[in-house]
Write an enzyme that holds these catalytic residues in place. Structure first.
Site, mmCIF file in Angstrom:
data_model
loop_
_atom_site.group_PDB
_atom_site.id
_atom_site.type_symbol
_atom_site.label_atom_id
_atom_site.label_comp_id
_atom_site.label_asym_id
_atom_site.label_seq_id
_atom_site.Cartn_x
_atom_site.Cartn_y
_atom_site.Cartn_z
ATOM 1 N N LYS A 166 0.872 -1.262 0.150
ATOM 2 C CA LYS A 166 -0.117 -0.062 0.167
ATOM 3 C C LYS A 166 0.989 1.221 -0.022
ATOM 4 C CE LYS A 166 -4.027 -2.535 2.246
ATOM 5 N NZ LYS A 166 -4.964 -2.448 3.293
ATOM 6 N N GLN A 180 -4.402 -0.912 9.479
ATOM 7 C CA GLN A 180 -4.346 -2.228 9.046
ATOM 8 C C GLN A 180 -4.953 -3.207 10.381
ATOM 9 O OE1 GLN A 180 -3.760 -3.043 5.867
ATOM 10 N NE2 GLN A 180 -3.797 -5.158 5.994
ATOM 11 N N ASP A 232 -10.952 3.178 4.495
ATOM 12 C CA ASP A 232 -11.104 1.899 4.547
ATOM 13 C C ASP A 232 -12.608 1.675 4.362
ATOM 14 O OD1 ASP A 232 -9.180 -0.349 4.618
ATOM 15 O OD2 ASP A 232 -8.524 0.347 6.597
HETATM 16 N N1 LUD Z 1 -7.141 -4.119 7.136
HETATM 17 C C1 LUD Z 1 -7.154 -4.921 5.051
HETATM 18 N N2 LUD Z 1 -6.599 -6.483 6.628
HETATM 19 C C2 LUD Z 1 -6.438 -7.487 5.726
HETATM 20 N N3 LUD Z 1 -2.859 -10.152 -2.299
HETATM 21 C C3 LUD Z 1 -6.112 -6.017 2.956
HETATM 22 C C4 LUD Z 1 -5.373 -7.535 1.356
HETATM 23 C C5 LUD Z 1 -3.818 -7.003 -0.460
HETATM 24 N N4 LUD Z 1 -7.521 -2.104 7.687
HETATM 25 C C6 LUD Z 1 -7.722 -2.918 6.675
HETATM 26 O O1 LUD Z 1 -5.562 -4.873 2.405
HETATM 27 O O2 LUD Z 1 -8.343 -3.463 3.323
HETATM 28 C C7 LUD Z 1 -7.860 -3.689 4.361
HETATM 29 N N5 LUD Z 1 -7.740 -2.790 5.531
HETATM 30 N N6 LUD Z 1 -6.993 -5.783 4.022
HETATM 31 N N7 LUD Z 1 -5.941 -7.113 2.433
HETATM 32 C C8 LUD Z 1 -6.575 -8.272 3.248
HETATM 33 C C9 LUD Z 1 -7.196 -7.368 4.493
HETATM 34 C C10 LUD Z 1 -7.032 -5.193 6.323
HETATM 35 C C11 LUD Z 1 -5.129 -9.025 0.935
HETATM 36 C C12 LUD Z 1 -4.202 -9.292 -0.150
HETATM 37 C C13 LUD Z 1 -3.762 -8.357 -0.750
HETATM 38 C C14 LUD Z 1 -4.374 -6.529 0.527
HETATM 39 C C15 LUD Z 1 -2.851 -8.700 -1.921
HETATM 40 O O3 LUD Z 1 -2.176 -7.886 -2.718
HETATM 41 C C16 LUD Z 1 -2.015 -10.526 -3.465
HETATM 42 C C17 LUD Z 1 -2.828 -11.045 -4.621
HETATM 43 O O4 LUD Z 1 -4.057 -11.456 -4.087
HETATM 44 O O5 LUD Z 1 -2.298 -11.033 -5.803
HETATM 45 C C18 LUD Z 1 -0.908 -11.504 -3.081
HETATM 46 C C19 LUD Z 1 0.031 -11.187 -2.129
HETATM 47 C C20 LUD Z 1 -0.319 -11.933 -0.685
HETATM 48 O O6 LUD Z 1 0.798 -12.242 -0.422
HETATM 49 O O7 LUD Z 1 -1.443 -12.194 -0.394
#
Ligand code: LUD
Ligand code: NAP
Length: 295
Positions: A54, A98, A121
């Site tokens: 991010k 997060q 968020d």
């Molecule tokens: N908390 C989120 N906690 C978890 N995967 C994310 C997420 C990018 N406050 C708050 O960002 O929006 C949020 N706000 N969340 N998440 C999960 C959740 C939070 C999950 C996966 C990915 C953000 C991501 O980029 C990649 C993909 O699916 O291609 C793979 C990278 C990997 O190792 O998961």
């Protein structure tokens, strides 16, 4: 028949390019770039990876990043104090804390302390309420990203049968509200749902946000369904390493569905793109400007 593989990475890159253009324009007009504060508490390795992505994406979009990394011994009072400081800081348009937070911190209390105008968020009860009542607010990034992919795939969603599996405040519930807002006929399934396979069988749109590796099977699906797999599950492999899988058994589902998101490379990248989108939108609203076009 093999389903179309929905390329979330490419869709996210397109959103991020638009955000970068809008951020540059905002900077020209106001003399400052939109700002996003990220807050990471503790050492959860997955959280650290997501927050790093991010922060990097924020910089790549030409926005200002304010990263805060706190030890897992941080008290709730200390975290609330940081949130208050970020609420009062005019350079900060968006605040992302997060999740999950360490067990000794009440995440509901922390979310409620964020200025709803900076709640990129979309987790604050004010924003959840706005979404539920159809008012403009900030929408949770993951379901918003899923909606973006669904509209790109299907166009108009009105009258479609949609089944959302999962009812969390961060994915399932807001996803259902967004689909309802598009006039889909929405069913929300969860751990007490009886005969989930039979419920899913009627769906033109399936959004799986459960957290159970490959739970949704190919033979649950209606032929031609569009499947959005939100799940991110790390499972061990034979060589002692691990790999990521979704909540849907991809290979068998791809034999039945019309289109499906992969894991990784599906919803995950969209979550990050929508966070940047929410941040530029929050910046415009806080500056008293009209919402930017094209997002
Ligand atoms: N908390 C989120 N906690 C978890 N995967 C994310 C997420 C990018 N406050 C708050 O960002 O929006 C949020 N706000 N969340 N998440 C999960 C959740 C939070 C999950 C996966 C990915 C953000 C991501 O980029 C990649 C993909 O699916 O291609 C793979 C990278 C990997 O190792 O998961
Ligand atoms: P969560 O808070 O644990 O919620 C899971 C939901 O699934 C709950 O509503 C639960 O029902 C339901 N459920 C559990 N077992 C079930 C079963 N056997 N049958 C039907 N429903 C069942 O999880 P979440 O935060 O919504 O996340 C869900 C998944 O998405 C996780 O894998 C997470 O890592 C992933 N995720 C990905 C992103 C992304 O950007 N790609 C973002 C957020 C989350 P009850 O309510 O009855 O317990």
């Amino acid at each position: 028949m093999t389903a179309r593989r929905i390329d979330g990475k490419a869709a996210a890159a397109a959103v991020r390019a638009t955000v970068a253009r809008i951020a540059a324009d905002f900077r020209q007009r106001t003399g400052r770039a939109p700002g996003l504060a990220t807050v990471l508490v503790g050492e959860d390795p997955a959280s650290a990876v997501y927050v790093r992505s991010k922060v990097k994406a924020t910089a790549e979009a030409g926005m200002e990043g304010f990263s805060h990394s706190l030890p897992d011994t941080t008290s709730e009072a200390e975290l609330l104090e940081l949130v208050e400081r970020l609420n009062a800081d005019d350079r900060v348009d968006g605040i992302l804390v997060q999740l999950p937070l360490p067990r000794h911190i009440d995440s509901d209390r922390v979310i409620a302390a964020i200025d709803p105008a900076k709640d990129v968020d979309g987790f604050h009860p004010i924003n959840a309420g706005r979404l539920a009542t159809g008012l403009d607010g900030l929408v949770p990034c993951t379901p918003f990203g899923c909606l973006h992919l669904l509209k790109a795939e299907l166009g108009d969603l009105s009258g479609k049968q949609a089944v959302v599996i999962g009812r969390s405040n961060i994915v399932g519930k807001p996803m259902a509200m967004l689909l309802l807002g598009e006039s889909a006929t929405v069913t929300i399934a969860h751990s007490r749902t009886e005969d989930l396979a039979e419920v899913v069988r009627h769906a033109d749109i399936v959004v799986a946000a459960v957290g159970r590796p490959e739970m949704v099977k190919g033979d649950w699906l209606k032929p031609g369904a569009v499947v959005i797999d939100v799940g991110i599950n790390r499972v061990p492999t034979a060589d002692g390493k691990s790999r990521l899988v979704g909540d849907v058994a991809y290979d068998e589902a791809a034999e039945v569905a019309a289109a499906i998101t992969p894991v990784p490379g599906g919803v995950g990248p969209m979550t990050i793109a929508m966070l940047l989108r929410n941040t530029v939108v929050a910046a415009h609203r806080r500056a008293g400007m009209a919402d930017p076009e094209g997002l």
